[in-house]
Design a protein around this motif. Structure first.
Motif, PDB file in Angstrom:
ATOM      1  N   SER A  84       4.683   3.467   7.957  1.00 54.07           N
ATOM      2  CA  SER A  84       5.813   4.394   7.927  1.00 54.07           C
ATOM      3  C   SER A  84       5.749   5.161   6.620  1.00 54.07           C
ATOM      4  O   SER A  84       5.466   4.586   5.558  1.00 54.07           O
ATOM      5  CB  SER A  84       7.136   3.639   8.030  1.00 54.07           C
ATOM      6  N   THR A  85       6.014   6.464   6.673  1.00 57.85           N
ATOM      7  CA  THR A  85       5.976   7.277   5.461  1.00 57.85           C
ATOM      8  C   THR A  85       7.032   6.834   4.459  1.00 57.85           C
ATOM      9  O   THR A  85       6.866   7.025   3.253  1.00 57.85           O
ATOM     10  CB  THR A  85       6.183   8.761   5.809  1.00 57.85           C
ATOM     11  N   SER A  86       8.114   6.230   4.934  1.00 59.36           N
ATOM     12  CA  SER A  86       9.188   5.816   4.031  1.00 59.36           C
ATOM     13  C   SER A  86       8.834   4.552   3.241  1.00 59.36           C
ATOM     14  O   SER A  86       9.326   4.349   2.139  1.00 59.36           O
ATOM     15  CB  SER A  86      10.481   5.584   4.821  1.00 59.36           C
ATOM     16  N   THR A  87       7.989   3.699   3.793  1.00 60.51           N
ATOM     17  CA  THR A  87       7.659   2.430   3.130  1.00 60.51           C
ATOM     18  C   THR A  87       6.257   2.415   2.520  1.00 60.51           C
ATOM     19  O   THR A  87       5.947   1.534   1.715  1.00 60.51           O
ATOM     20  CB  THR A  87       7.775   1.257   4.114  1.00 60.51           C
ATOM     21  N   TRP A  88       5.407   3.358   2.901  1.00 59.81           N
ATOM     22  CA  TRP A  88       4.008   3.322   2.470  1.00 59.81           C
ATOM     23  C   TRP A  88       3.822   3.297   0.953  1.00 59.81           C
ATOM     24  O   TRP A  88       2.981   2.527   0.451  1.00 59.81           O
ATOM     25  CB  TRP A  88       3.250   4.505   3.071  1.00 59.81           C
ATOM     26  N   PRO A  89       4.555   4.082   0.158  1.00 60.31           N
ATOM     27  CA  PRO A  89       4.330   4.037  -1.294  1.00 60.31           C
ATOM     28  C   PRO A  89       4.468   2.641  -1.889  1.00 60.31           C
ATOM     29  O   PRO A  89       3.774   2.309  -2.856  1.00 60.31           O
ATOM     30  CB  PRO A  89       5.408   4.982  -1.841  1.00 60.31           C
ATOM     31  N   ASN A  90       5.323   1.809  -1.314  1.00 62.09           N
ATOM     32  CA  ASN A  90       5.515   0.450  -1.821  1.00 62.09           C
ATOM     33  C   ASN A  90       4.626  -0.580  -1.135  1.00 62.09           C
ATOM     34  O   ASN A  90       4.559  -1.733  -1.579  1.00 62.09           O
ATOM     35  CB  ASN A  90       6.979   0.032  -1.652  1.00 62.09           C
ATOM     36  N   ARG A  91       3.964  -0.170  -0.058  1.00 63.18           N
ATOM     37  CA  ARG A  91       3.183  -1.137   0.711  1.00 63.18           C
ATOM     38  C   ARG A  91       1.679  -0.896   0.674  1.00 63.18           C
ATOM     39  O   ARG A  91       0.908  -1.755   1.097  1.00 63.18           O
ATOM     40  CB  ARG A  91       3.657  -1.140   2.172  1.00 63.18           C
ATOM     41  N   LYS A  92       1.252   0.245   0.191  1.00 60.48           N
ATOM     42  CA  LYS A  92      -0.186   0.536   0.232  1.00 60.48           C
ATOM     43  C   LYS A  92      -0.982  -0.462  -0.603  1.00 60.48           C
ATOM     44  O   LYS A  92      -2.172  -0.679  -0.340  1.00 60.48           O
ATOM     45  CB  LYS A  92      -0.459   1.960  -0.221  1.00 60.48           C
ATOM     46  N   CYS A  93      -0.336  -1.097  -1.591  1.00 60.78           N
ATOM     47  CA  CYS A  93      -1.044  -2.085  -2.401  1.00 60.78           C
ATOM     48  C   CYS A  93      -1.504  -3.272  -1.561  1.00 60.78           C
ATOM     49  O   CYS A  93      -2.528  -3.897  -1.855  1.00 60.78           O
ATOM     50  CB  CYS A  93      -0.164  -2.569  -3.547  1.00 60.78           C
ATOM     51  N   TYR A  94      -0.730  -3.591  -0.503  1.00 63.18           N
ATOM     52  CA  TYR A  94      -1.145  -4.677   0.383  1.00 63.18           C
ATOM     53  C   TYR A  94      -2.464  -4.322   1.069  1.00 63.18           C
ATOM     54  O   TYR A  94      -3.408  -5.113   1.080  1.00 63.18           O
ATOM     55  CB  TYR A  94      -0.079  -4.932   1.460  1.00 63.18           C
ATOM     56  N   PHE A 113       4.182  13.343   9.612  1.00 60.15           N
ATOM     57  CA  PHE A 113       3.147  13.737   8.657  1.00 60.15           C
ATOM     58  C   PHE A 113       3.685  13.577   7.243  1.00 60.15           C
ATOM     59  O   PHE A 113       4.785  14.040   6.929  1.00 60.15           O
ATOM     60  CB  PHE A 113       2.711  15.185   8.891  1.00 60.15           C
ATOM     61  N   PRO A 114       2.952  12.930   6.349  1.00 54.20           N
ATOM     62  CA  PRO A 114       3.410  12.746   4.970  1.00 54.20           C
ATOM     63  C   PRO A 114       3.303  14.044   4.174  1.00 54.20           C
ATOM     64  O   PRO A 114       2.228  14.636   4.084  1.00 54.20           O
ATOM     65  CB  PRO A 114       2.465  11.684   4.429  1.00 54.20           C
ATOM     66  N   ASN A 115       4.419  14.448   3.572  1.00 58.19           N
ATOM     67  CA  ASN A 115       4.450  15.743   2.885  1.00 58.19           C
ATOM     68  C   ASN A 115       4.692  15.661   1.387  1.00 58.19           C
ATOM     69  O   ASN A 115       4.536  16.652   0.680  1.00 58.19           O
ATOM     70  CB  ASN A 115       5.540  16.644   3.503  1.00 58.19           C
ATOM     71  N   ASN A 116       5.101  14.506   0.865  1.00 55.93           N
ATOM     72  CA  ASN A 116       5.413  14.468  -0.562  1.00 55.93           C
ATOM     73  C   ASN A 116       4.207  14.065  -1.401  1.00 55.93           C
ATOM     74  O   ASN A 116       3.132  13.753  -0.886  1.00 55.93           O
ATOM     75  CB  ASN A 116       6.608  13.534  -0.828  1.00 55.93           C
ATOM     76  N   ASN A 117       4.399  14.035  -2.694  1.00 56.22           N
ATOM     77  CA  ASN A 117       3.294  13.808  -3.631  1.00 56.22           C
ATOM     78  C   ASN A 117       2.741  12.390  -3.592  1.00 56.22           C
ATOM     79  O   ASN A 117       1.663  12.131  -4.142  1.00 56.22           O
ATOM     80  CB  ASN A 117       3.755  14.137  -5.052  1.00 56.22           C
ATOM     81  N   ASP A 118       3.476  11.454  -2.976  1.00 55.55           N
ATOM     82  CA  ASP A 118       2.986  10.082  -2.894  1.00 55.55           C
ATOM     83  C   ASP A 118       1.754   9.967  -2.000  1.00 55.55           C
ATOM     84  O   ASP A 118       1.073   8.942  -2.000  1.00 55.55           O
ATOM     85  CB  ASP A 118       4.080   9.154  -2.353  1.00 55.55           C
ATOM     86  N   TRP A 169     -13.609  -6.100  18.774  1.00 54.00           N
ATOM     87  CA  TRP A 169     -12.250  -6.607  18.583  1.00 54.00           C
ATOM     88  C   TRP A 169     -11.360  -5.529  17.981  1.00 54.00           C
ATOM     89  O   TRP A 169     -11.776  -4.793  17.086  1.00 54.00           O
ATOM     90  CB  TRP A 169     -12.242  -7.819  17.648  1.00 54.00           C
ATOM     91  N   TYR A 170     -10.125  -5.460  18.482  1.00 51.46           N
ATOM     92  CA  TYR A 170      -9.083  -4.634  17.882  1.00 51.46           C
ATOM     93  C   TYR A 170      -8.051  -5.567  17.250  1.00 51.46           C
ATOM     94  O   TYR A 170      -7.555  -6.489  17.912  1.00 51.46           O
ATOM     95  CB  TYR A 170      -8.415  -3.749  18.937  1.00 51.46           C
ATOM     96  N   VAL A 171      -7.740  -5.326  15.986  1.00 52.59           N
ATOM     97  CA  VAL A 171      -6.767  -6.146  15.266  1.00 52.59           C
ATOM     98  C   VAL A 171      -5.586  -5.256  14.902  1.00 52.59           C
ATOM     99  O   VAL A 171      -5.750  -4.226  14.235  1.00 52.59           O
ATOM    100  CB  VAL A 171      -7.379  -6.769  14.001  1.00 52.59           C
ATOM    101  N   LEU A 172      -4.389  -5.636  15.347  1.00 53.25           N
ATOM    102  CA  LEU A 172      -3.173  -4.861  15.119  1.00 53.25           C
ATOM    103  C   LEU A 172      -2.262  -5.597  14.149  1.00 53.25           C
ATOM    104  O   LEU A 172      -2.090  -6.813  14.260  1.00 53.25           O
ATOM    105  CB  LEU A 172      -2.423  -4.613  16.442  1.00 53.25           C
ATOM    106  N   ALA A 173      -1.663  -4.861  13.200  1.00 56.46           N
ATOM    107  CA  ALA A 173      -0.820  -5.515  12.200  1.00 56.46           C
ATOM    108  C   ALA A 173       0.096  -4.497  11.541  1.00 56.46           C
ATOM    109  O   ALA A 173      -0.073  -3.278  11.685  1.00 56.46           O
ATOM    110  CB  ALA A 173      -1.663  -6.215  11.140  1.00 56.46           C
ATOM    111  N   ASP A 174       1.078  -4.997  10.789  1.00 57.84           N
ATOM    112  CA  ASP A 174       1.963  -4.159   9.986  1.00 57.84           C
ATOM    113  C   ASP A 174       1.277  -3.778   8.683  1.00 57.84           C
ATOM    114  O   ASP A 174       0.292  -4.401   8.271  1.00 57.84           O
ATOM    115  CB  ASP A 174       3.267  -4.893   9.676  1.00 57.84           C
ATOM    116  N   ASP A 175       1.863  -2.796   7.994  1.00 55.93           N
ATOM    117  CA  ASP A 175       1.238  -2.308   6.761  1.00 55.93           C
ATOM    118  C   ASP A 175       1.532  -3.189   5.550  1.00 55.93           C
ATOM    119  O   ASP A 175       1.069  -2.884   4.446  1.00 55.93           O
ATOM    120  CB  ASP A 175       1.668  -0.861   6.473  1.00 55.93           C
ATOM    121  N   ASP A 176       2.293  -4.267   5.724  1.00 58.25           N
ATOM    122  CA  ASP A 176       2.507  -5.205   4.618  1.00 58.25           C
ATOM    123  C   ASP A 176       1.820  -6.539   4.901  1.00 58.25           C
ATOM    124  O   ASP A 176       2.282  -7.600   4.497  1.00 58.25           O
ATOM    125  CB  ASP A 176       4.000  -5.417   4.348  1.00 58.25           C
TER     126      ASP A 176
END
Length: 452
Positions: A84-94, A113-118, A169-176
């Motif tokens: 999610s664009t709203s949570t990605w800045p805090n979760r991309k480290c995972y 579509f992500p539009n901000n500087n993050d 294999w396809y592996v599905l998961a959350d971004d955290d």
């Protein structure tokens, strides 16, 4: 008169039974001939039955497919990550902690579509991103309380549509979620990817399983679908969404065998969902030896009646008493439920913490790792987390206090730890109290060694 009627009825009934018997015999012979002619031909089996042969009453068949002779490797696995664009800045480290640029395959899917500087420029250390398809056409069928449910359900379809070549294999998961890639590939490689396999774990929360499904691989920590199952699911996904508007997990169960949870004793750590503060330290150890990460080793120091429980790369516990392995293998509950109203809370088999000094361990957490002694051993060190704040010793049976110990040093073999068919490791106490440190050396258990 009645006797004559009864006699005639018996005769008629006897004739009918004789004719029925002859008919059954003839029918049986015909069916037998058909079976011999057609069903002994391997090409006549139903493709659905053949694909489902990977699961039977004795558990999954783990042999490799004859059509794919090469072992499964990371290039055969594709990740579909729900973001999610709203949570990605805090979760991309995972994601960036385990993603291997130019090696791992997959995408992060955003709702917009992500539009901000993050997000600009997009870092090479993250997976490429894609925008999820518009799901407004499903609005009439969407009965979920969670507004992103349809988008999440279609994650497999969108991942499948962009990555097909050479995929097993396809592996599905959350971004955290954090994956341990080598361990994941090792476990998936045990299953025949040409058959229908749905691999994952049920939720740790009893309420989630009760209200959704005990046969559902919950998406947070991830689940895996073999290529044939993913393909069948994609072809039927829209029908499933419309037919089961409140429970999209039914879609996979209508096509595949039941969820398969890899057996715990022979399975390395594969993923962690939302690890938060422990992430950095844990990944530091994982980058050196994923196979041993969080694996438990138990040993005893009888001169002091101490028991050591090692969770490699994470923590070491000292008990001031001899504690049986059957007890130590049941971990202490050191967490609280995320929802106070979800009762009963957990599916975990845990021990309730105690204030008894004979039952409460001294806890030491992972601090550093290095290679020494010709590269044959890895040396991990663990420092005391905090004082135990209990009486100085478990006084019964003349046990000794471990309050003075401030550091644990563990020597482990630098070779990969093999889980399948092997006993849990044992260890030797090399030095119990040298400079307020204890040194332990992991080793294979002896053939006749019984602990304690």
């Amino acid at each position: 008169m009645p006797s004559i009627i009864c006699s005639k009825l018996n005769t008629i009934l006897s004739d009918i039974l004789n004719k029925l018997f002859k008919l059954l015999v003839i029918s049986g012979l015909v069916l037998y001939v058909v079976y011999i002619i057609f069903f002994n031909n391997p090409c006549s089996y139903s493709s659905i039955l053949t694909n489902k042969a990977g699961h039977n009453n004795k558990g999954p068949i783990l042999h490799k497919s004859s059509s794919s002779t090469t072992p499964t490797n990371v290039s055969h696995v594709v990740f579909g990550i729900a973001g999610s664009t709203s949570t990605w800045p805090n979760r991309k480290c995972y994601i960036e902690s385990w993603w291997r640029p130019n090696i791992t395959r997959g995408y992060v899917f955003f709702e917009t579509f992500p539009n901000n500087n993050d997000f600009h420029p997009w870092p090479h250390s993250s997976p490429p991103f894609r925008i999820s398809e518009d799901t407004s056409k499903y609005k009439a069928y969407d009965k979920h309380l969670f507004t992103q449910a349809i988008r999440m359900a279609r994650l497999i379809l969108e991942t499948f549509n962009v990555e097909k070549q050479g995929v097993r294999w396809y592996v599905l998961a959350d971004d955290d979620t954090v994956f341990f890639i080598d361990n994941l590939v090792d476990v998936l490689g045990r299953y025949d990817h040409d058959k229908y396999f749905y691999i994952g774990m049920s939720s740790e929360c009893h309420a989630s399983n009760f209200y959704h499904s005990f046969e559902m691989g919950f998406g947070g920590a991830g689940y895996a679908l073999s290529y044939p199952l993913a393909k069948a699911l994609v072809n039927n996904l829209d029908v499933c969404i419309k037919r089961y508007p409140t429970l999209s997990s039914i879609c996979s169960s209508t096509i595949s065998p039941s969820l398969i949870a890899p057996p715990r004793p022979s399975t390395p750590n594969i993923s962690l969902h939302d690890p938060k503060r422990i992430l950095y330290r844990l990944m530091e150890a994982a980058k050196v030896d994923e196979s041993r990460l969080l694996q438990q080793t138990i040993c005893y120091h009888k001169p002091k009646n101490w028991t050591f429980s090692i969770s490699w790369g994470y923590s070491v516990q000292i008990y001031e008493a001899v504690v049986l392995p059957s007890t130590l293998q049941k971990p202490l509950q050191t967490f609280t439920p995320w929802s106070k109203s979800a009762m009963p809370f957990f599916m975990f088999n845990t021990r309730i913490p105690s204030n008894n000094p004979c039952e409460t361990p001294h806890v030491f957490f992972f601090d550093s790792l290095e290679r020494k002694r010709g590269g044959d051993y890895l040396i991990t060190s663990y420092s005391r987390g905090r004082a135990r704040a209990l009486p100085a010793a478990c006084s019964s049976s003349g046990n000794h206090s471990a309050d003075s110990i401030s550091k644990i040093i563990v020597l482990s073999p630098s070779t990969k730890y093999h889980h399948i068919g092997n006993r849990r490791e044992c260890c030797n106490v090399l030095h119990a109290t040298r400079r307020n440190a204890t040194e332990l050396k992991l080793r294979d258990c002896f053939e006749n060694e019984i602990l304690p």
